[in-house]
Write an enzyme that holds these catalytic residues in place. Structure first.
Site, PDB file in Angstrom:
ATOM      1  N   GLU A   1      31.593  45.300  36.812  1.00  0.00           N
ATOM      2  CA  GLU A   1      30.621  44.900  35.777  1.00  0.00           C
ATOM      3  C   GLU A   1      29.582  44.046  36.492  1.00  0.00           C
ATOM      4  O   GLU A   1      29.870  42.902  36.852  1.00  0.00           O
ATOM      5  CB  GLU A   1      31.317  44.104  34.668  1.00  0.00           C
ATOM      6  CG  GLU A   1      32.383  44.867  33.904  1.00  0.00           C
ATOM      7  CD  GLU A   1      31.814  45.834  32.876  1.00  0.00           C
ATOM      8  OE1 GLU A   1      30.598  45.778  32.610  1.00  0.00           O
ATOM      9  OE2 GLU A   1      32.594  46.640  32.355  1.00  0.00           O
TER      10      GLU A   1
ATOM     11  N   CYS B   1      24.475  38.387  31.729  1.00  0.00           N
ATOM     12  CA  CYS B   1      24.113  39.668  32.347  1.00  0.00           C
ATOM     13  C   CYS B   1      23.249  40.499  31.407  1.00  0.00           C
ATOM     14  O   CYS B   1      22.439  41.309  31.843  1.00  0.00           O
ATOM     15  CB  CYS B   1      25.369  40.435  32.736  1.00  0.00           C
ATOM     16  SG  CYS B   1      26.533  40.604  31.377  1.00  0.00           S
TER      17      CYS B   1
HETATM   18  P1  NAD Z   1      28.865  36.634  42.559  1.00  0.00           P
HETATM   19  O1  NAD Z   1      28.803  38.087  42.849  1.00  0.00           O
HETATM   20  O2  NAD Z   1      28.190  35.703  43.478  1.00  0.00           O
HETATM   21  O3  NAD Z   1      30.394  36.135  42.490  1.00  0.00           O
HETATM   22  C1  NAD Z   1      31.322  36.699  41.587  1.00  0.00           C
HETATM   23  C2  NAD Z   1      32.726  36.420  42.087  1.00  0.00           C
HETATM   24  O4  NAD Z   1      32.945  37.138  43.307  1.00  0.00           O
HETATM   25  C3  NAD Z   1      33.024  34.954  42.401  1.00  0.00           C
HETATM   26  O5  NAD Z   1      34.330  34.652  41.946  1.00  0.00           O
HETATM   27  C4  NAD Z   1      32.970  34.915  43.923  1.00  0.00           C
HETATM   28  O6  NAD Z   1      33.760  33.895  44.508  1.00  0.00           O
HETATM   29  C5  NAD Z   1      33.539  36.281  44.270  1.00  0.00           C
HETATM   30  N1  NAD Z   1      33.174  36.779  45.604  1.00  0.00           N
HETATM   31  C6  NAD Z   1      32.096  36.447  46.363  1.00  0.00           C
HETATM   32  N2  NAD Z   1      32.101  37.157  47.514  1.00  0.00           N
HETATM   33  C7  NAD Z   1      33.210  37.943  47.481  1.00  0.00           C
HETATM   34  C8  NAD Z   1      33.767  38.904  48.376  1.00  0.00           C
HETATM   35  N3  NAD Z   1      33.162  39.196  49.533  1.00  0.00           N
HETATM   36  N4  NAD Z   1      34.910  39.521  48.029  1.00  0.00           N
HETATM   37  C9  NAD Z   1      35.519  39.260  46.842  1.00  0.00           C
HETATM   38  N5  NAD Z   1      35.040  38.359  45.953  1.00  0.00           N
HETATM   39  C10 NAD Z   1      33.891  37.706  46.260  1.00  0.00           C
HETATM   40  O7  NAD Z   1      28.332  36.476  41.069  1.00  0.00           O
HETATM   41  P2  NAD Z   1      28.047  35.133  40.283  1.00  0.00           P
HETATM   42  O8  NAD Z   1      26.830  34.481  40.871  1.00  0.00           O
HETATM   43  O9  NAD Z   1      29.300  34.356  40.163  1.00  0.00           O
HETATM   44  O10 NAD Z   1      27.692  35.703  38.813  1.00  0.00           O
HETATM   45  C11 NAD Z   1      26.415  36.122  38.433  1.00  0.00           C
HETATM   46  C12 NAD Z   1      26.333  37.622  38.458  1.00  0.00           C
HETATM   47  O11 NAD Z   1      27.342  38.185  37.616  1.00  0.00           O
HETATM   48  C13 NAD Z   1      25.014  38.135  37.903  1.00  0.00           C
HETATM   49  O12 NAD Z   1      24.542  39.183  38.715  1.00  0.00           O
HETATM   50  C14 NAD Z   1      25.402  38.688  36.536  1.00  0.00           C
HETATM   51  O13 NAD Z   1      24.562  39.680  36.029  1.00  0.00           O
HETATM   52  C15 NAD Z   1      26.778  39.213  36.808  1.00  0.00           C
HETATM   53  N6  NAD Z   1      27.517  39.354  35.540  1.00  0.00           N
HETATM   54  C16 NAD Z   1      27.780  40.615  35.068  1.00  0.00           C
HETATM   55  C17 NAD Z   1      28.433  40.775  33.850  1.00  0.00           C
HETATM   56  C18 NAD Z   1      28.739  42.143  33.278  1.00  0.00           C
HETATM   57  O14 NAD Z   1      29.566  42.228  32.386  1.00  0.00           O
HETATM   58  N7  NAD Z   1      28.101  43.198  33.742  1.00  0.00           N
HETATM   59  C19 NAD Z   1      28.816  39.639  33.135  1.00  0.00           C
HETATM   60  C20 NAD Z   1      28.515  38.387  33.649  1.00  0.00           C
HETATM   61  C21 NAD Z   1      27.871  38.239  34.866  1.00  0.00           C
END
Ligand code: NAD
Length: 523
Positions: A254, A288
């Site tokens: 997502e 999002c």
């Molecule tokens: P992010 O991608 O920076 O981090 C998300 C998670 O991934 C965190 O827990 C982080 O620690 C982990 N992570 C980071 N690098 C990783 C790796 N290499 N391997 C595994 N895990 C890793 O996102 P964010 O800044 O926390 O959230 C914002 C983003 O989330 C925005 O792009 C937003 O649109 C998206 N989002 C999407 C939805 C949806 O339902 N489509 C909902 C909410 C947020």
């Protein structure tokens, strides 16, 4: 240090032999005022593997409880969330800097989702009985059963710390999986409180846990589980999918969005402007599915922009409290504030105008002013890339066709909205390229758990909510059961000439759709 960052620290050891080896810790700050709330140790890859192995050992018993048995325990979680919502909201508000009104929907959403999947699971993943399509299979009983991926790993972001972690754990647990969650390093505390309550206050079976940490911790989780549910940026989503490919672990992603709103000239402009203000600024635009770009049919443009700016100007921003309530809270992640500032600066430098807002507010606390930009176009980052902040860009369009062309001119396709006369708006909505679209409303599709929600294009792979939202946590097992049979089937050994000819003739008779071929003649 900024929230969610990692520091090297030393911990005292009890035997007086000096400091323990350096351990990584994450710092959790309150974005509303910058204060350090606490630090937490980062789970090592070994600790992640141990946690997964522990819940894996209990998964078979959990699965054996059946749908009703599991709903019993999830129902206890629902009751706990409702009874303790104020406590959980306090924790979450501190770690996110949200205003209370934006936080309150988390526990109630989870309670509703527990009831939804608890009451629908039998329909969605109960055993299916299938009628054979061919008389050649008449002696067989066909069944399909849905068995969970034993351990589901959930990696979640910081914008809705419970909805996007426990919210995915609910269907996974209801399907019979065990679950380990790696929350965002910026907002680990609310989730930890719920998981601790599951273990110690509710006394739930040992099939739900969390591991705290950074990206690498998430990577270790990917290596150990049987299915990954990831919510976050498309940048990280790609890394997670690549890592999961190493172990052929299935993923559901997502990801980000750049949601368009289309306002047709025959829309109720008050409703459309109020919806744009709320849909763009709620949770400081850190959703999002936030309204990020707005296309307005020319005859309605001036009036709509006027109403929207007036509404956004009224919003109260800052640290929120009972005595001094606010509408718009802080930016939860300093990384995101920098992106928002970059998008707005880029737009202003390229000729856009901010009718209200337009800049970061000096600390303490991390706030970006609610911002309405006009004179924008698709060459600007603010209309192309995910801003994820309290900023909307508004463009006039000639007609609905131009609005659709611009709305669909995006690498994202998460959701969107169309405002206008009901039937015309619905016709336009059907042509927007995204996973979910609202007609004369915004964001509300997230609470219609009856229907799936997932991203098209680079907004994701897979769906949450509805039937797909629980089925994805299951593996399909088809059972082909022989009701009666001779000692030997005609297709088995020995391959005599007569038997081979007979099988061919029978198969032809069943598959041909005209008499000549049924009789073995050429058409
Ligand atoms: P992010 O991608 O920076 O981090 C998300 C998670 O991934 C965190 O827990 C982080 O620690 C982990 N992570 C980071 N690098 C990783 C790796 N290499 N391997 C595994 N895990 C890793 O996102 P964010 O800044 O926390 O959230 C914002 C983003 O989330 C925005 O792009 C937003 O649109 C998206 N989002 C999407 C939805 C949806 O339902 N489509 C909902 C909410 C947020």
């Amino acid at each position: 240090m900024e929230s969610g960052t990692v520091e090297q620290s030393t911990q005292a050891v009890g035997n007086g032999d000096g400091p323990a080896p350096a351990a990584e810790r994450i710092e959790v700050h309150n974005p509303a005022n910058g204060e350090l709330i606490t630090t937490l140790p980062v789970a090592s890859p070994d600790e992640v593997a141990t946690t997964v192995a522990r819940v894996r050992a209990n998964q078979a018993d959990w699965e054996a409880m059946g749908i009703e048995g599991r709903y019993y325990w999830l129902g206890k979680l629902r009751d706990w969330l409702l009874d303790n919502s104020e406590r959980v909201l306090d924790t979450m508000q501190r770690e996110t800097g949200k205003v209370r009104a934006d936080a309150t929907n988390e526990p109630v959403y989870l309670a509703d989702l527990i009831n939804f999947y608890g009451s629908k699971a039998a329909k969605f993943i109960g055993e299916e009985s299938v009628r054979p399509h061919s008389a050649l299979l008449a002696a067989k009983k066909l069944r399909v059963q849905y068995r969970p991926h034993p351990v589901v790993g959930i990696i979640s972001p910081w914008n809705f710390p419970l909805i996007l972690s426990i919210g995915d754990a609910i269907p996974a647990l209801q399907a019979g999986a065990a679950v380990v969650i790696k929350p965002s390093e910026f907002t680990p505390l609310g989730l930890e409180e719920v998981v601790e309550a599951w273990k110690h206050e509710i006394g739930g079976p040992d099939v739900l846990d969390c591991v705290q940490g950074i990206g690498e911790t998430g990577g270790a989780l990917v290596d150990n589980v049987d299915f990954i549910q990831f919510t976050g940026s498309d940048r990280t989503g790609r890394k997670v999918m690549a890592r999961a490919a190493e172990t052929l672990t299935p993923v559901s992603l997502e990801l980000g969005g750049k949601d368009p709103m289309i306002v047709l000239a025959d829309a109720d402009l008050d409703r459309a402007a109020n919806a744009a203000a709320w849909g763009g600024m709620m949770n400081s635009g850190q959703i999002c599915m936030s309204v990020e770009r707005i296309y307005v049919e020319q005859p309605a443009y001036d009036e709509f922009v006027d109403k929207l700016t007036t509404e956004v100007n009224k919003l109260r921003q800052g640290p929120d409290s009972k005595g001094d309530p606010k509408d718009v809270g802080a930016m939860t992640s300093p990384n995101q504030s920098a992106i928002v500032e970059d998008h707005v600066t880029d737009a202003l430098a390229s000729g856009a105008r901010a009718l209200t807002g337009g800049k970061r507010i000096p600390g303490p606390g991390d706030y970006f002013e609610p911002t309405v930009l006009v004179d924008v176009d698709h060459s600007m980052k603010v209309m192309r890339d995910e801003t994820f902040g309290p900023v909307v860009g508004v463009m006039p369009v000639r007609d609905a066709e131009e609005a659709l062309r611009l709305a669909n001119d995006s690498r994202y396709g998460l959701s969107g909205s169309v405002f206008g006369e009901k039937e015309r708006a619905e016709r336009v909505a059907r042509r927007v390229e995204c996973g979910a679209i609202n007609v004369n409303d915004v964001l509300v599709n997230y609470f219609a758990s009856d229907v799936p929600m997932g991203g098209w294009k680079e907004s994701g792979i897979g769906y949450r909510h509805g039937e797909p939202g629980i089925k994805k946590f299951c593996r399909t097992e088809s059972l082909v059961i022989t009701r009666f049979g001779a000692k030997r089937e005609p297709t088995w050994y020995p391959y005599t000439k007569n038997r081979r000819g007979l099988v061919g003739r029978i198969a032809q008779a069943f598959n041909a759709r005209d008499l000549k071929r049924r009789l073995g003649l050429r058409g």
